[in-house]
Design a protein around this motif. Structure first.
Motif, short mmCIF file in Angstrom:
data_model
loop_
_atom_site.label_atom_id
_atom_site.label_comp_id
_atom_site.label_asym_id
_atom_site.label_seq_id
_atom_site.Cartn_x
_atom_site.Cartn_y
_atom_site.Cartn_z
N UNK A 1 -2.41 6.84 -5.91
CA UNK A 1 -3.48 8.01 -6.46
C UNK A 1 -4.64 7.17 -6.74
N UNK A 2 -4.24 6.19 -5.63
CA UNK A 2 -5.79 4.91 -5.66
C UNK A 2 -5.88 3.52 -6.84
N UNK A 3 -4.84 4.21 -7.57
CA UNK A 3 -4.44 2.87 -8.59
C UNK A 3 -4.51 1.42 -8.38
N UNK A 4 -4.27 -0.10 -8.57
CA UNK A 4 -3.80 -1.03 -8.68
C UNK A 4 -3.40 -1.78 -9.51
N UNK A 5 -1.79 -2.34 -9.62
CA UNK A 5 -1.35 -2.90 -10.12
C UNK A 5 -1.06 -4.24 -9.85
N UNK B 1 0.35 -1.11 -0.41
CA UNK B 1 0.02 0.00 0.02
C UNK B 1 1.22 1.26 0.00
N UNK B 2 1.16 1.77 -1.07
CA UNK B 2 1.56 2.78 -1.14
C UNK B 2 1.71 4.19 -0.86
#
Length: 782
Positions: free
Chosen positions: A312-316, A271-272
């Motif tokens: 930014x909330x995006x998942x990779x 979780x960045x």
């Protein structure tokens, strides 16, 4: 390593002497010796040459000078007596002779060396080495600890030779005069800013993969991009190690990790969005131990990182880094250290006369040295120079060495911890004068319409008259084209209207203009390459560069060849000729700065060169070419020569400033150095007060207040300082505008607006000033 006469130090490979005056003294003394002892010198030199043959005199025998009746020293035996105390030299005499013959600022010829040998023998010095033995000693030392030369072939076809950067860095870590001062980690402070390792570039902006990747705590190594367990049982992913001002131990910036899934599908997500600061005392288990003990703690395997959540909330999906860290595999239990550098390039003349003989020279210094320990030529490292190869062509060799270091590292003996360590490097910033920094940035230069390499500020444009109402007295052409547009179409300079000048001045003084980015420039240069490959007209290629302020010097070289083949040929002949030029293009005909290691990306379009390299460069030359105060502020402001400077009382400027010689400043105005300019700027106001008109005097007053603020070497509160600096710069700009708006034709004034952000990134401006690099030109000219 010993201090030698003349103020220098010798390391066995590199010696820098601070005083050049003894070179002239040596020549005069040698000439007097030859004039007075000519026959004795010739006999001694002959004896020196014969001493290597089988019929050499016996030890203890001397030569007699017939004219003066004195013994010319003792002939050395065929087998030299070695003194282990002076290893790797044979004895003290050989060590001293090797030092004096390898002074960087006073290169000695074989004739000078022979004179010194004769002088030693005249004074009964025993065991003086011959010239051939000296060269043998130097060769053995070069093989033992010297820096090797690497041959390179540039993309433009020129051959160059460069010093091995890996060996230079390894020697610095092994050097007891340098290693105690080196810093390998950035430092977080509460507003204080005095060193490069306290700036935001090293502390926050550099990619973590380019920084020192590990710390050793209680005998265990903790690497970045590896899961670790804290004392409270939580699992975190460290991505940056730092030190804290006034705090003991190391601190790590880490992202929290959360377990997801169950049984065989269990894993971790990084979780960045949630970052914490961890002290080394809170560390419990590093990755190798955690890999063995995860089952006992009831947690998923630490090497199963299923994804990450960006800020930014995006998942990779996936992690994108090797587990374990590849540096752990390469180091095999040893420490791994990163050494950021200042990389510098400039042109200089190899001639001591005024005839210009242009050579481009690449140098570097260690950014981890505090400014108190980094003074002098001793810490400037020479890479290469050439009067044939293009500077960006030579930079290809620098990039290849940096990439090789990042890939494999270089082993060095750490003289402070007494162990072998693995080193690699990264470029903190690119230094040079404004034309050179524009070239590094693929920028069109200060004379372009978009004259700033840092932002998109726009200068004078002949088409800026479109919105102005036509002058009824001028009329129009039969085709309806206004006269101003007709002049612009013919390439003539169009008179600037008041409205256009006002808009240009507002743009010039605006420090909020959108910043340039490396991706924008990469896309433009790639599009220019497509224009070449599609054989589009030269005008479209030129307009693309002009309208974006972009000029890649490597690509421009091939574009010039491409379009020049059309001259003198018919249209049906030019096409095949141009096609043959395209076949000579290298695989990557671009500025090599884009090939430096950086952040991985998947946002590049399919035809950009960034896709070929697989990353966005960490080093963005638009942002990482800090404003050079020597060329922008001191040399960029025209000096008004005032002869009455001599009568000024300068005691208030401190003991380092002596009374000014006005006549000398007038006579040698073109040879002043940075220290002289700083003094003149602060004192000129007291000589100009009854000469200049009010607006000009006000501008000089603003400049006199600005210069001491820029040259602050210790910044106690960065926020307060930068706010004051911006205010002083704006006040100076206002005074210049009140004096005359013509000064806003000089792009260097606009570059001052970018200085505050560069100081926040790299520390006080004196740290990235190039005066020390400029002074190294004296070594190159020797």
């Amino acid at each position: 390593m010993d201090e030698v006469p003349g103020g220098g130090w010798y390391t066995g490979e590199w010696m820098v002497c601070e005083d050049r005056s003894h070179d002239a003294i040596t020549r005069k003394a040698a000439q007097r010796a030859v004039d007075g002892w000519g026959e004795g010198y010739e006999e001694a030199q002959a004896a020196d040459e014969d001493s290597d043959c089988s019929e050499s005199p016996h030890e203890g025998e001397g030569l007699e000078c017939e004219e003066h009746g004195e013994r010319i020293g003792t002939v050395r035996p065929r087998t030299r007596r070695k003194d282990s105390q002076w290893a790797p030299w044979d004895d003290k005499v050989a060590c001293a002779m090797d030092i004096i013959c390898n002074m960087a600022r006073s290169t000695l010829s074989d004739t000078h060396t022979a004179l010194i040998q004769w002088l030693l023998r005249v004074n009964d010095v025993q065991h003086v080495p011959t010239l051939s033995q000296l060269k043998a000693i130097q060769g053995s030392l070069q093989n033992l600890s010297g820096v090797q030369n690497i041959r390179g072939l540039g993309s433009l076809g020129h051959t160059y030779y460069t010093n091995d950067m890996a060996h230079l860095l390894a020697q610095e870590v092994s050097n007891p005069l340098v290693r105690p001062h080196l810093r390998f980690y950035p430092e977080a402070t509460e507003g204080k800013l005095s060193e490069a390792f306290q700036g935001s570039r090293w502390l926050k902006d550099m990619h973590p993969a380019l920084l020192t990747p590990m710390v050793r705590v209680r005998g265990h190594d903790y690497f970045v991009f590896e899961p670790a367990m804290l004392c409270d049982g939580s699992i975190v992913m460290f991505h940056r190690w730092i030190t804290m001002e006034g705090q003991e131990g190391m601190w790590g910036r880490a992202w929290c990790m959360g377990a997801v899934g169950a049984h065989e599908d269990a894993g971790w997500v990084v979780d960045e969005q949630e970052e914490i600061l961890v002290n080394e005392r809170e560390l419990l288990l590093n990755f190798p131990i955690l890999q063995l003990a995860f089952a006992a703690h009831g947690i998923p395997p630490p090497n199963r990182v299923l994804g990450r959540k960006h800020a930014d909330g995006s998942h990779v999906p996936g992690w994108g880094h090797a587990l374990p860290n590849r540096w752990r595999t390469l180091a095999k239990g040893h420490r791994v250290l990163s050494i950021p550098i200042w990389l510098y390039c400039d042109d200089t003349s190899r001639n001591r006369s005024k005839k210009w003989n242009e050579h481009y020279t690449w140098l570097f210094s260690l950014a981890g040295l505090p400014k108190s320990a980094a003074k002098g030529d001793y810490h400037i490292h020479f890479l290469f120079t050439s009067n044939a190869a293009h500077p960006l062509e030579m930079m290809e060799g620098v990039v290849e060495q940096i990439e090789a270091l990042y890939r494999d590292g270089v082993w060095s003996f750490d003289c402070e911890t007494h162990e072998m360590v693995l080193l690699f490097t990264a470029v903190l910033a690119l230094l040079g004068d404004n034309p050179m920094q524009s070239m590094m940035s693929c920028h069109i230069g200060l004379k372009g319409k978009y004259f700033c390499r840092c932002c998109w500020v726009k200068g004078h444009d002949t088409r800026d008259t479109d919105d102005d109402p036509p002058d009824p007295d001028e009329g129009a052409s039969r085709s309806g084209t206004p006269p101003l547009d007709r002049a612009a179409s013919r390439g003539q300079r169009v008179p600037e209207t008041l409205a256009a000048m006002t808009a240009r001045v507002h743009r010039f003084m605006d420090d909020c203009v959108r910043r340039r980015t490396c991706l924008e420039t990469i896309n433009v240069t790639a599009e220019m390459l497509v224009h070449l490959q599609q054989m589009k007209p030269r005008n479209t290629y030129r307009v693309l560069g002009t309208e974006n302020g972009v000029k890649d010097s490597i690509l421009h070289h091939f574009a010039s060849k491409f379009y020049s083949v059309r001259k003198g040929h018919k249209k049906n002949v030019a096409g095949p000729a141009q096609f043959r030029v395209l076949q000579t293009l290298p695989t990557e005909p671009f500025n090599p700065v884009w090939r430096l290691r950086g952040k991985l990306t998947h946002h590049l379009s399919s035809w950009t060169p960034g896709l070929l390299w697989g990353h966005v460069p960490d080093l963005d030359p638009h942002a990482h070419t800090p404003v050079e105060i020597l060329h922008v502020l001191l040399l960029g402001i025209k000096q008004t020569v005032i002869a009455c400077l001599t009568c000024l009382n300068v005691t208030g400027l401190g003991p380092t400033v002596s009374r000014m010689a006005g006549r000398t400043f007038v006579q040698y105005a073109g040879s002043l150095v940075g220290h002289d300019f700083r003094t003149v700027i602060q004192l000129a106001l007291f000589s100009l007060y009854d000469i200049l008109p009010g607006p000009a005097l006000k501008a000089w007053s603003a400049l006199s207040m600005l210069v001491p603020l820029i040259w602050q070497i210790e910044i106690e509160d960065a926020g307060t300082y930068v706010a004051l600096l911006r205010s002083r710069i704006q006040h100076f700009m206002d005074c210049i505008l009140e004096w005359t708006p013509r000064w806003f034709n000089k792009p260097k004034f606009h570059l001052l607006l970018h200085l505050p952000e560069h100081i926040l990134a790299y520390g006080p401006a004196i740290l990235f000033a190039t005066e020390s690099f400029e002074s190294f030109n004296a070594v190159i000219q020797c």
